[in-house]
Design a protein around this motif. Structure first.
Motif, PDB file in Angstrom:
ATOM      1  N   THR A 180      41.176  91.322  79.177  1.00  0.00           N
ATOM      2  CA  THR A 180      39.949  91.845  79.327  1.00  0.00           C
ATOM      3  C   THR A 180      39.967  92.679  80.637  1.00  0.00           C
ATOM      4  O   THR A 180      40.342  92.126  81.640  1.00  0.00           O
ATOM      5  N   PRO A 181      39.394  93.969  80.449  1.00  0.00           N
ATOM      6  CA  PRO A 181      39.535  94.694  81.818  1.00  0.00           C
ATOM      7  C   PRO A 181      38.552  94.148  82.810  1.00  0.00           C
ATOM      8  O   PRO A 181      37.533  93.628  82.578  1.00  0.00           O
ATOM      9  N   PRO A 182      38.741  94.503  84.107  1.00  0.00           N
ATOM     10  CA  PRO A 182      37.924  93.889  85.281  1.00  0.00           C
ATOM     11  C   PRO A 182      36.514  94.678  85.036  1.00  0.00           C
ATOM     12  O   PRO A 182      36.197  95.722  84.369  1.00  0.00           O
ATOM     13  N   ALA A 183      35.508  94.033  85.517  1.00  0.00           N
ATOM     14  CA  ALA A 183      34.162  94.312  85.331  1.00  0.00           C
ATOM     15  C   ALA A 183      34.063  95.745  85.503  1.00  0.00           C
ATOM     16  O   ALA A 183      33.215  96.568  85.144  1.00  0.00           O
ATOM     17  N   PRO A 184      34.405  96.152  86.904  1.00  0.00           N
ATOM     18  CA  PRO A 184      34.036  97.492  87.098  1.00  0.00           C
ATOM     19  C   PRO A 184      34.747  98.596  86.339  1.00  0.00           C
ATOM     20  O   PRO A 184      34.273  99.668  85.936  1.00  0.00           O
ATOM     21  N   ALA A 185      35.796  98.282  85.707  1.00  0.00           N
ATOM     22  CA  ALA A 185      36.509  98.822  84.619  1.00  0.00           C
ATOM     23  C   ALA A 185      35.720  98.995  83.443  1.00  0.00           C
ATOM     24  O   ALA A 185      35.398 100.196  82.709  1.00  0.00           O
ATOM     25  N   GLU A 186      35.158  97.933  83.197  1.00  0.00           N
ATOM     26  CA  GLU A 186      34.272  97.738  81.858  1.00  0.00           C
ATOM     27  C   GLU A 186      32.990  98.688  82.359  1.00  0.00           C
ATOM     28  O   GLU A 186      32.525  99.186  81.217  1.00  0.00           O
ATOM     29  N   THR A 187      32.664  98.758  83.362  1.00  0.00           N
ATOM     30  CA  THR A 187      31.239  99.553  83.415  1.00  0.00           C
ATOM     31  C   THR A 187      31.521 100.896  83.484  1.00  0.00           C
ATOM     32  O   THR A 187      30.817 101.764  82.723  1.00  0.00           O
ATOM     33  N   ALA A 188      32.731 101.391  83.976  1.00  0.00           N
ATOM     34  CA  ALA A 188      33.015 102.711  83.931  1.00  0.00           C
ATOM     35  C   ALA A 188      33.373 103.099  82.583  1.00  0.00           C
ATOM     36  O   ALA A 188      33.015 104.261  82.266  1.00  0.00           O
ATOM     37  N   LEU A 189      33.980 102.617  81.897  1.00  0.00           N
ATOM     38  CA  LEU A 189      34.218 102.700  80.449  1.00  0.00           C
ATOM     39  C   LEU A 189      33.151 102.840  79.366  1.00  0.00           C
ATOM     40  O   LEU A 189      32.881 103.744  78.698  1.00  0.00           O
ATOM     41  N   ALA A 190      31.951 102.017  80.007  1.00  0.00           N
ATOM     42  CA  ALA A 190      30.816 101.970  79.084  1.00  0.00           C
ATOM     43  C   ALA A 190      30.125 103.425  79.558  1.00  0.00           C
ATOM     44  O   ALA A 190      29.376 104.088  78.655  1.00  0.00           O
ATOM     45  N   TRP A 191      29.820 103.680  80.672  1.00  0.00           N
ATOM     46  CA  TRP A 191      29.504 105.028  81.120  1.00  0.00           C
ATOM     47  C   TRP A 191      29.968 106.220  80.428  1.00  0.00           C
ATOM     48  O   TRP A 191      29.370 106.941  80.042  1.00  0.00           O
ATOM     49  N   ALA A 192      31.203 106.194  80.494  1.00  0.00           N
ATOM     50  CA  ALA A 192      32.100 107.328  79.918  1.00  0.00           C
ATOM     51  C   ALA A 192      31.734 107.608  78.572  1.00  0.00           C
ATOM     52  O   ALA A 192      31.713 108.521  77.905  1.00  0.00           O
ATOM     53  N   SER A 193      31.802 106.262  77.737  1.00  0.00           N
ATOM     54  CA  SER A 193      31.585 106.385  76.369  1.00  0.00           C
ATOM     55  C   SER A 193      30.204 106.716  75.963  1.00  0.00           C
ATOM     56  O   SER A 193      29.951 107.523  75.121  1.00  0.00           O
TER      57      SER A 193
END
Length: 302
Positions: free
Chosen positions: A181-194
């Motif tokens: 599971t990616p770290p929470a900040p990375a998950e947030t960044a991925l969601a924004w980019a998506s």
């Protein structure tokens, strides 16, 4: 978002892209920069974010792969027959290619993700990945052989192996397989980019459209539009239904195959002896008509 709202949203962003180009706000340099952001950041982020939480067996099914190849194969065969009487070999080759080569990446997948959800986006990512490995080599080989183009097949196909879309898909599947599971900040960044993938894609498509209407190829143009945005999603629905695919796979496939002709086909046509002017016109026409047809398809499957 209802049907009219979706149509208005897509048309508005396409119009903004066209207007930005016409007024000079989105010149070649800025467009190249946005294209790099979309191709190397937003789209790979969407693919990774859609696949890393799911197992390979959950999203890659025999029905999905078989349905994809069946639709592509059937459309190529029909296009070959329909365009057989087109006199110009350069125009005929482009007409065949643009009748099946779908804009899976810049429009199909972002649209599936924003309307059908994460599970459908994972399925769409597989369609994009397998589709790229299928339709790009097919397009290159058809254009080279039909036009007797002096080009290296190996050189043209090398770009497929280095495609960041395929790298993101492979990474997502590997992470999903090991359960990381990616770290929470990375998950947030991925969601924004998506989330940025669809509006960015529509802006770029709008800014890339050029209309030149050669009257001698109007019949061929109409045939390409009919095959690409009307027949292909119908074939997708029939193929995935006949193969027993689940509704999510079927719906994602219908939207992905309902996408217009890929803008990249203009580049291939220009490099490999095809009719580049006709290719540009066809991208414009299929994109414009697909705004309405995709809106109708979404109204049926959402």
């Amino acid at each position: 978002m209802d049907l009219l709202a979706r149509l208005g949203y897509m048309l508005a962003l396409l119009a903004v892209g066209v207007g930005a180009r016409q007024t000079g706000l989105l010149g070649e340099q800025r467009r190249d920069l946005l294209n790099a952001v979309a191709f190397y950041v937003a789209l790979p982020a969407l693919i990774f974010h859609s696949t890393y939480q799911r197992s390979l067996g959950e999203i890659v099914t025999p029905q999905l792969v078989a349905g994809l190849w069946l639709v592509l194969g059937a459309t190529v065969g029909i296009a070959w027959l329909v365009h057989a009487r087109t006199e110009s070999r350069a125009t005929r080759s482009v007409a065949v290619v643009q009748s099946y080569h779908s804009n899976f990446g810049y429009l199909g997948l972002p649209l599936v993700a924003s309307t059908l959800g994460g599970a459908a986006a994972a399925t769409g990512s597989i369609i994009l990945g397998v589709g790229a490995l299928t339709q790009v080599p097919m397009t290159v080989l058809l254009l080279i052989t039909m036009n007797d183009a002096d080009a290296s097949v190996t050189g043209e196909l090398r770009s497929v192996a280095t495609n960041p879309v395929l790298a993101a898909l492979a990474a997502g599947l590997v992470v999903g397989a090991v359960g990381a599971t990616p770290p929470a900040p990375a998950e947030t960044a991925l969601a924004w980019a998506s989330e940025a993938a669809l509006p960015l894609a529509l802006l770029l498509i709008g800014s890339s459209l050029e209309l030149a209407l050669p009257t001698e190829t109007l019949d061929t143009l109409g045939a390409v539009v009919g095959l690409k945005v009307f027949l292909m999603p119908v074939l997708a629905w029939a193929a995935f239904t006949a193969l027993g695919a689940d509704p999510l796979t079927r719906n994602a496939g219908v939207i992905m195959f309902g996408a217009p002709t890929a803008v990249s086909t203009f580049v291939y046509a220009n490099e490999l002896g095809g009719d580049a002017e006709f290719a540009s016109t066809t991208v414009f026409a299929t994109t414009l008509v697909s705004v309405a047809t995709l809106g109708v398809l979404l109204g049926l499957v959402v």
